[in-house]
Design an enzyme around this catalytic site. Structure first.
Site, short mmCIF file in Angstrom:
data_model
loop_
_atom_site.label_atom_id
_atom_site.label_comp_id
_atom_site.label_asym_id
_atom_site.label_seq_id
_atom_site.Cartn_x
_atom_site.Cartn_y
_atom_site.Cartn_z
CE LYS A 17 -16.91 14.46 -54.10
NZ LYS A 17 -15.54 14.93 -54.24
CG ASP A 46 -25.63 -0.05 -39.79
OD1 ASP A 46 -25.32 -0.86 -40.84
OD2 ASP A 46 -25.12 -0.39 -38.64
CG HIS A 47 -23.37 1.72 -45.45
ND1 HIS A 47 -22.52 1.84 -44.57
CD2 HIS A 47 -22.79 0.73 -46.34
CE1 HIS A 47 -21.56 1.25 -45.02
NE2 HIS A 47 -21.57 0.65 -46.15
CG HIS A 90 -21.61 -1.57 -40.72
ND1 HIS A 90 -22.43 -0.74 -40.72
CD2 HIS A 90 -20.55 -0.84 -41.02
CE1 HIS A 90 -22.11 0.60 -41.03
NE2 HIS A 90 -20.73 0.53 -41.18
#
Ligand SMILES: NC(=O)C1=CN([C@@H]2O[C@H](COP(=O)(O)OP(=O)(O)OC[C@H]3O[C@@H](n4cnc5c(N)ncnc54)[C@H](OP(=O)(O)O)[C@@H]3O)[C@@H](O)[C@H]2O)C=CC1
Ligand SMILES: O=C1O[C@H](COP(=O)(O)O)[C@@H](O)[C@H](O)[C@H]1O
Length: 485
Positions: free
Chosen positions: A17, A179-180, A242
């Site tokens: 979403k 891995d944003h 990260h």
């Protein structure tokens, strides 16, 4: 870009979403989706296609970076969406899914290119991969790819097991591990900063650099995620993935050419040269801490122990600081400091390169001193680069003072990490995804730390909410004559 079917497990969930639907929509509005594509959303609950499309529309109106008044664009996008109820444990549901996929491929006359995005709890990953293979969905005449979200394992053993399980259905070059942080525009820009500037390239080594500091501080606490976070801590939640990815991107060296394989090879070489930590000696280089009550951005907040869902007496780390060494010709002798934590003073992700200062005392007879040159790379929430130099201030009796040469990237219309990453996955470019070699080596580095934490041979420091962590984290740098910038 190839036409394809995008199969989204967990399509009724929070990530879909807030991030995935808006990312697909923005790519669509920017003309960065294939001309023909189909999206099949999956979740346990029953829902009609129309209800699903209404749900997607709702998410776009609420969360999309870009909006349009042109309703035909929205309709054009939504018509690609279908919904199937599927329980990941039920083999019959995968057979129905195969029928829907094939039916849509026929309707749209698109090739059998299939993207599977697992936006579900990690314990489902291997089950889904197995069923995708067993049901025949993976048998395609086109390409197939798998996008998975972190966490990728809970420790070294579970990550290795998960990887073996995924590999029954997907080859390594078909797996896109998100891995944003690797999708953040300034992290992607690190490669250009380091390699497209001969001036910086010449200085990018231990002859000129004194230390490197990588910080990701957050003001939020554990929020509603105690169930996950209390088992995970900053070490698994941020450091293993990260923070180490940012370290690899900073410390890698000029590849022969700029290609996904060559960049990954350089990142791997960084991990191979990282000095391993010994369980008994972890406390020398790693600081763990937990937040107490305090004040963040002017608001009083409770300590970690009082957060709903945190188990009584939890020894979980909400802050980690580390000193790491890369034992290769480029970085021998340069400490890499990393810190990350929740409930800190500010939300900021940045990398600071501190250059050596051999002329520190050159001006001391004039009662002047030179500050070290710093290259500060702001990643989040601002994106930019600042170079700190010394200059005479004629308005202050000509004294030497640090000045900043600034570049701020405009944040307006900056694509989100998920947009860049999903677009790369659709195009088959894996540069900014975590390769298994990197993930495994990151777990190997972290494993002794986990064991030292579990064995309680590393003290658990405390820090007030709203601070930059415990004194022990500052001490880590003081030992080498440095301080956090
Ligand atoms: N939310 C976020 O910001 C982030 C999430 N992640 C990761 O992304 C993944 C998804 O997170 P999130 O969206 O927050 O999770 P949610 O709990 O919001 O959603 C979970 C989804 O999984 C589905 N699901 C649950 N059980 C089953 C089952 N047995 N069979 C089929 N589907 C099932 C749910 O469908 P239904 O409700 O219809 O049963 C729902 O669509 C997790 O791995 C999480 O760690 C990673 C980074 C950030
Ligand atoms: O992956 C995660 O990242 C967020 C921080 O991401 P950012 O993009 O806002 O810097 C962190 O809050 C969360 O705990 C972690 O799971």
């Amino acid at each position: 870009m190839d036409s394809m079917t995008f199969v989204l497990f967990g399509a009724t969930g929070d990530l879909a979403k807030r991030k995935i639907f808006p990312a697909l929509y923005n790519l669509f509005l920017d003309g960065n989706m294939p001309t023909s594509f189909s999206v099949i959303g999956l979740g346990r609950r029953e829902m009609s296609h129309d209800e699903f499309q209404a749900r997607v529309e709702d998410s776009l109106v609420t969360f999309s970076r870009r909006q349009t008044d042109d309703q035909s664009k929205m309709e054009g996008f939504l018509k690609a969406f279908r919904y199937n109820a599927l329980d990941v444990n039920n083999p019959d549901d995968y057979k129905k899914l195969l029928q829907t996929i094939q039916q849509r491929e026929e309707e749209l006359t698109i090739p059998e290119n299939r993207m599977f995005y697992l936006s579900v709890a990690p314990e489902f990953f291997d089950k889904i991969a197995y069923q995708i293979k067993e049901s025949g969905i993976a048998t395609t005449k086109g390409w197939k790819r798998l996008i998975i979200e972190k966490p990728f394992g809970h420790d070294l053993k579970s990550a290795q097991q998960l990887n073996r399980n995924l590999s029954v259905a997907f080859e390594e070059n078909e797996i896109y591990r998100i891995d944003h942080y690797l999708g953040k525009p300034m992290v992607q820009n690190l490669e250009a900063l380091e390699f497209a500037n001969p001036v910086l390239q010449a200085l990018w080594n231990n002859q000129y650099i004194a230390n490197v500091q990588i910080t990701a501080s957050e003001t939020v606490g554990v929020e509603e995620r105690a169930g996950y976070y209390d088992q995970s801590g900053a070490i698994r939640d941020m450091f293993q993935n990260h923070m180490l990815q940012m370290l690899m991107m900073t410390a890698m060296h000029l590849p022969k050419k700029i290609s996904p394989d060559d960049i990954r090879k350089q990142k791997k070489m960084v991990m191979e040269s990282l000095r391993p930590l010994q369980k008994q000696e972890v406390a020398k280089d790693i600081v763990r801490a937990q937040y107490d009550q305090g004040e963040v951005s002017g608001e009083a907040v409770v300590g970690y122990q009082e957060e709903p869902g945190v188990k009584a007496g939890s020894m979980n780390d909400t802050f980690i600081a580390a000193r790491l060494w890369i034992d290769n010709d480029f970085w021998n002798g340069v400490p890499f400091y990393i810190r990350t934590g929740k409930r800190m003073t500010e939300k900021s992700t940045r990398i600071v390169i501190e250059f050596k200062n051999p002329i520190k005392d050159l001006y001391s007879s004039n009662n002047d001193e030179t500050a070290p040159n710093l290259l500060m790379i702001e990643i989040n929430p601002n994106a930019g680069v600042t170079l700190q130099l010394n200059s005479r201030n004629l308005l202050n009796n000509g004294k030497l003072e640090p000045i900043n040469v600034d570049f701020s990237a405009s944040q307006d219309d900056m694509p989100e990490a998920y947009e860049l990453l999903i677009m790369d996955a659709i195009s088959g470019d894996a540069t900014f995804f975590a390769h298994w070699d990197e993930v495994e080596m990151a777990w190997k580095l972290v494993q002794p730390i986990l064991e030292a934490f579990e064995g309680n041979i590393v003290p658990l420091h405390r820090y007030p909410s709203g601070s930059m962590g415990p004194e022990a984290s500052d001490q880590l740098l003081k030992e080498n004559g440095f301080n956090w910038w």
